[in-house]
Design a protein around this motif. Structure first.
Motif, PDB file in Angstrom:
ATOM      1  N   VAL A 120      15.608  -9.077   5.124  1.00  0.00           N
ATOM      2  CA  VAL A 120      14.815  -8.728   4.553  1.00  0.00           C
ATOM      3  C   VAL A 120      13.767  -7.836   5.452  1.00  0.00           C
ATOM      4  CG1 VAL A 120      12.296  -9.573   3.288  1.00  0.00           C
ATOM      5  CG2 VAL A 120      14.596 -11.208   3.935  1.00  0.00           C
ATOM      6  N   SER A 121      13.814  -6.769   4.309  1.00  0.00           N
ATOM      7  CA  SER A 121      12.895  -5.017   5.134  1.00  0.00           C
ATOM      8  C   SER A 121      11.722  -4.813   3.751  1.00  0.00           C
ATOM      9  CB  SER A 121      14.286  -4.034   4.935  1.00  0.00           C
ATOM     10  OG  SER A 121      15.277  -4.250   5.740  1.00  0.00           O
ATOM     11  N   ASP A 122      11.280  -4.240   4.490  1.00  0.00           N
ATOM     12  CA  ASP A 122      10.421  -3.024   2.968  1.00  0.00           C
ATOM     13  C   ASP A 122      10.106  -2.053   4.135  1.00  0.00           C
ATOM     14  OD1 ASP A 122       7.540  -3.094   5.291  1.00  0.00           O
ATOM     15  OD2 ASP A 122       8.208  -5.293   5.576  1.00  0.00           O
ATOM     16  N   ASN A 123       9.646  -1.169   3.011  1.00  0.00           N
ATOM     17  CA  ASN A 123       8.637  -0.162   3.704  1.00  0.00           C
ATOM     18  C   ASN A 123       7.785   0.653   4.441  1.00  0.00           C
ATOM     19  OD1 ASN A 123       7.983  -0.045   1.258  1.00  0.00           O
ATOM     20  ND2 ASN A 123       9.195   1.490  -0.470  1.00  0.00           N
ATOM     21  N   GLY A 124       6.637  -0.763   4.305  1.00  0.00           N
ATOM     22  CA  GLY A 124       5.224  -0.623   4.831  1.00  0.00           C
ATOM     23  C   GLY A 124       5.326  -0.015   6.403  1.00  0.00           C
ATOM     24  N   PRO A 125       4.032   0.047   6.415  1.00  0.00           N
ATOM     25  CA  PRO A 125       3.731   0.574   7.875  1.00  0.00           C
ATOM     26  C   PRO A 125       4.461   0.134   8.857  1.00  0.00           C
ATOM     27  CG  PRO A 125       1.738  -0.062   6.860  1.00  0.00           C
ATOM     28  CD  PRO A 125       2.912  -0.354   6.103  1.00  0.00           C
ATOM     29  N   GLY A 126       4.560  -1.255   8.681  1.00  0.00           N
ATOM     30  CA  GLY A 126       5.383  -1.925  10.475  1.00  0.00           C
ATOM     31  C   GLY A 126       3.797  -2.894  11.306  1.00  0.00           C
ATOM     32  N   ILE A 127       4.272  -3.413  12.003  1.00  0.00           N
ATOM     33  CA  ILE A 127       3.875  -3.755  12.468  1.00  0.00           C
ATOM     34  C   ILE A 127       2.983  -3.413  13.791  1.00  0.00           C
ATOM     35  CG2 ILE A 127       3.088  -6.212  14.498  1.00  0.00           C
ATOM     36  CD1 ILE A 127       6.339  -7.279  12.582  1.00  0.00           C
ATOM     37  N   GLY A 154       0.725  -1.621  -0.248  1.00  0.00           N
ATOM     38  CA  GLY A 154       0.248   0.382  -0.278  1.00  0.00           C
ATOM     39  C   GLY A 154       0.586   1.451  -0.441  1.00  0.00           C
ATOM     40  N   ALA A 155       1.692   1.293   0.170  1.00  0.00           N
ATOM     41  CA  ALA A 155       2.839   2.728   0.131  1.00  0.00           C
ATOM     42  C   ALA A 155       3.227   3.155  -1.242  1.00  0.00           C
ATOM     43  CB  ALA A 155       4.546   2.277   0.574  1.00  0.00           C
ATOM     44  N   ALA A 156       3.038   4.844  -1.272  1.00  0.00           N
ATOM     45  CA  ALA A 156       3.341   5.285  -2.572  1.00  0.00           C
ATOM     46  C   ALA A 156       4.180   4.163  -3.394  1.00  0.00           C
ATOM     47  CB  ALA A 156       3.751   6.891  -2.049  1.00  0.00           C
ATOM     48  N   GLU A 157       5.505   3.860  -2.632  1.00  0.00           N
ATOM     49  CA  GLU A 157       6.463   3.685  -3.869  1.00  0.00           C
ATOM     50  C   GLU A 157       7.128   2.210  -3.295  1.00  0.00           C
ATOM     51  OE1 GLU A 157       9.551   6.168  -4.625  1.00  0.00           O
ATOM     52  OE2 GLU A 157       8.390   7.173  -5.596  1.00  0.00           O
ATOM     53  N   PRO A 158       7.017   1.099  -3.070  1.00  0.00           N
ATOM     54  CA  PRO A 158       6.790   0.009  -2.281  1.00  0.00           C
ATOM     55  C   PRO A 158       7.697  -0.991  -2.386  1.00  0.00           C
ATOM     56  CG  PRO A 158       5.213  -0.531  -3.840  1.00  0.00           C
ATOM     57  CD  PRO A 158       5.230   0.862  -3.715  1.00  0.00           C
ATOM     58  N   GLU A 159       9.328  -1.157  -2.353  1.00  0.00           N
ATOM     59  CA  GLU A 159      10.241  -1.245  -1.633  1.00  0.00           C
ATOM     60  C   GLU A 159       9.899  -2.672  -0.868  1.00  0.00           C
ATOM     61  OE1 GLU A 159      13.343   0.363  -3.238  1.00  0.00           O
ATOM     62  OE2 GLU A 159      14.206   0.862  -1.806  1.00  0.00           O
ATOM     63  N   VAL A 160      11.127  -3.853  -1.222  1.00  0.00           N
ATOM     64  CA  VAL A 160      11.659  -4.595  -0.912  1.00  0.00           C
ATOM     65  C   VAL A 160      12.607  -4.787  -1.004  1.00  0.00           C
ATOM     66  CG1 VAL A 160      11.786  -7.181   0.096  1.00  0.00           C
ATOM     67  CG2 VAL A 160       9.295  -5.803  -0.239  1.00  0.00           C
ATOM     68  N   THR A 161      13.971  -5.231  -0.376  1.00  0.00           N
ATOM     69  CA  THR A 161      15.017  -5.471   0.092  1.00  0.00           C
ATOM     70  C   THR A 161      15.843  -6.739   0.761  1.00  0.00           C
ATOM     71  OG1 THR A 161      15.325  -3.031   0.217  1.00  0.00           O
ATOM     72  CG2 THR A 161      17.175  -3.624   0.051  1.00  0.00           C
ATOM     73  N   ILE A 162      16.268  -6.823   0.355  1.00  0.00           N
ATOM     74  CA  ILE A 162      17.309  -8.178   1.158  1.00  0.00           C
ATOM     75  C   ILE A 162      18.700  -7.913   0.775  1.00  0.00           C
ATOM     76  CG2 ILE A 162      17.546 -10.818   1.060  1.00  0.00           C
ATOM     77  CD1 ILE A 162      14.779 -11.029  -1.427  1.00  0.00           C
ATOM     78  N   ARG A 163      19.472  -8.091   1.493  1.00  0.00           N
ATOM     79  CA  ARG A 163      20.286  -7.722   2.479  1.00  0.00           C
ATOM     80  C   ARG A 163      20.989  -9.338   2.958  1.00  0.00           C
ATOM     81  NH1 ARG A 163      18.421  -2.567   3.643  1.00  0.00           N
ATOM     82  NH2 ARG A 163      19.425  -0.894   2.981  1.00  0.00           N
ATOM     83  N   THR A 164      22.159  -9.400   2.274  1.00  0.00           N
ATOM     84  CA  THR A 164      23.602 -10.436   2.710  1.00  0.00           C
ATOM     85  C   THR A 164      24.553  -9.784   3.693  1.00  0.00           C
ATOM     86  OG1 THR A 164      24.479 -11.596   0.103  1.00  0.00           O
ATOM     87  CG2 THR A 164      21.939 -12.236   1.721  1.00  0.00           C
ATOM     88  N   ARG A 165      24.924 -10.749   4.421  1.00  0.00           N
ATOM     89  CA  ARG A 165      26.506  -9.664   5.518  1.00  0.00           C
ATOM     90  C   ARG A 165      26.746 -11.018   6.076  1.00  0.00           C
ATOM     91  NH1 ARG A 165      25.930  -4.955   9.529  1.00  0.00           N
ATOM     92  NH2 ARG A 165      24.631  -6.248  10.788  1.00  0.00           N
TER      93      ARG A 165
END
Length: 336
Positions: free
Chosen positions: A270-277, A235-246
């Motif tokens: 695993v990150s997202d720019n949603g409203p959160g829990i 539902g975000a204006a520019e929804p984005e999911v980011t997966i990082r490994t390190r």
């Protein structure tokens, strides 16, 4: 593996998957065009007549059949093909005498989950077999999708087994595996369907060593986390999911089962720019039957925690309000 035979209205075999060749010991070339009764002897119980007469799904467990001089005990399912009146798909799986005996010796209340799992797996087996047969008919460009269907059916069947034994099963065996291959497989699964226009970003450390994990369990963990992130930010204006490994140092988990600390230097975020829990649920999201989704079952993250724990790993959750990001981090041991 489930054997699958495609039968026409006269119970003549029109196609067979590789698992059917293995189970019955007969090549598909020899089976195609032959009446089912000439390949499999169902005995005097009249089961073959029931197959010819049934106009609904038929299921039978522990059926004794003969193929040549061999006797097999199988679970059997017949499903109609709506687009071809009279045609059906016959699914067979070898129960084995030991499995049947173990089921029979269980108290009646404990046989229920096993029977339920069997009933769920039957249509899954038909889907997998149909995907195998479809792979023979489509072009090279479509075969990766049929392979994906078969792989996901296998994973769902394994998931049913895990759900049935959740909380009491022994950890599944672990082995060295390529972390990024598992991530790509999970991403293919999550983003192969759906209309959500979510941007997926990958920030991988290509120098990471193999991780010590169970491949099926790790893919299931990643599918759950990535799908949750996709849904959360849709539902975000520019929804984005980011997966990082390190690679991180200093992360250690005391594993009671092993009686020693285990280093966890491999991190997947695993990150997202949603409203959160919902803050009221944040401390309980890994508990069974806790969900912030309107129609959520509250089992996904509970299973994720169980699978990560079985791999001697750790999972955590964090909300960064300043950046507007929700992070789930999984830490796992690396293979020696």
């Amino acid at each position: 593996m489930f054997a699958l035979l495609l039968l026409d209205a006269d119970l003549v075999v029109q196609d067979a998957n590789p698992a059917a060749e293995d189970l019955l010991g007969v090549s598909s070339r020899r089976m195609i065009g032959q009446p089912l009764g000439q390949i499999i002897d169902f005995g005097p119980e009249g089961l073959l007549d029931r197959l010819a007469q049934t106009d609904a799904q038929l299921t039978a467990r522990g059926v004794a059949i003969h193929v040549g001089e061999r006797e097999l005990r199988v679970n059997l399912t017949v499903s109609e093909i709506a687009t071809h009146p009279g045609w059906c798909v016959l699914t067979l799986s070898d129960t084995g005498h030991g499995e049947r005996m173990a089921d029979d010796e269980r108290p009646a209340p404990l046989r229920g989950p096993a029977i339920l799992a069997h009933e769920i797996k039957n249509p899954l087996a038909a889907i997998r077999g149909a995907a195998q047969l479809l792979a023979k008919k489509v072009g090279e460009n479509e075969r990766p999708m049929t392979a994906l269907i078969a792989d996901e059916v296998d994973r769902i069947a394994q998931l049913i087994d895990r759900m049935q034994r959740l909380g009491r099963e022994q950890p599944e065996p672990v082995a060295p595996l390529n972390l990024h291959s598992a991530i790509h497989r999970a991403c293919d699964t999550v983003f192969a369907v759906g209309e959500a226009k979510v941007t997926l970003r990958e920030e991988f450390d290509p120098s990471l060593p193999p991780v010590l994990a169970n491949e099926g369990a790790l893919v299931q963990v990643l599918v759950n986390l990535i799908a949750n992130a996709r849904d959360a930010c849709s539902g975000a204006a520019e929804p984005e999911v980011t997966i990082r490994t390190r690679f991180v140092s200093g992360m250690v988990l005391n594993v009671i089962r092993l009686g020693r600390p285990v280093k966890l230097p491999i991190e997947i975020q695993v990150s997202d720019n949603g409203p959160g829990i919902d803050p009221g649920l944040a401390d309980y999201i890994f508990e069974p039957f806790v969900s912030s989704k309107a129609n959520g079952q509250g089992l996904g993250l509970a299973l994720v925690r169980k699978l990560v724990k079985d791999m001697d790993g750790r999972i955590s959750h964090e909300r960064d309000e300043r950046a507007g990001l929700t992070h789930f981090r999984v830490h796992l041991p690396m293979a020696r």
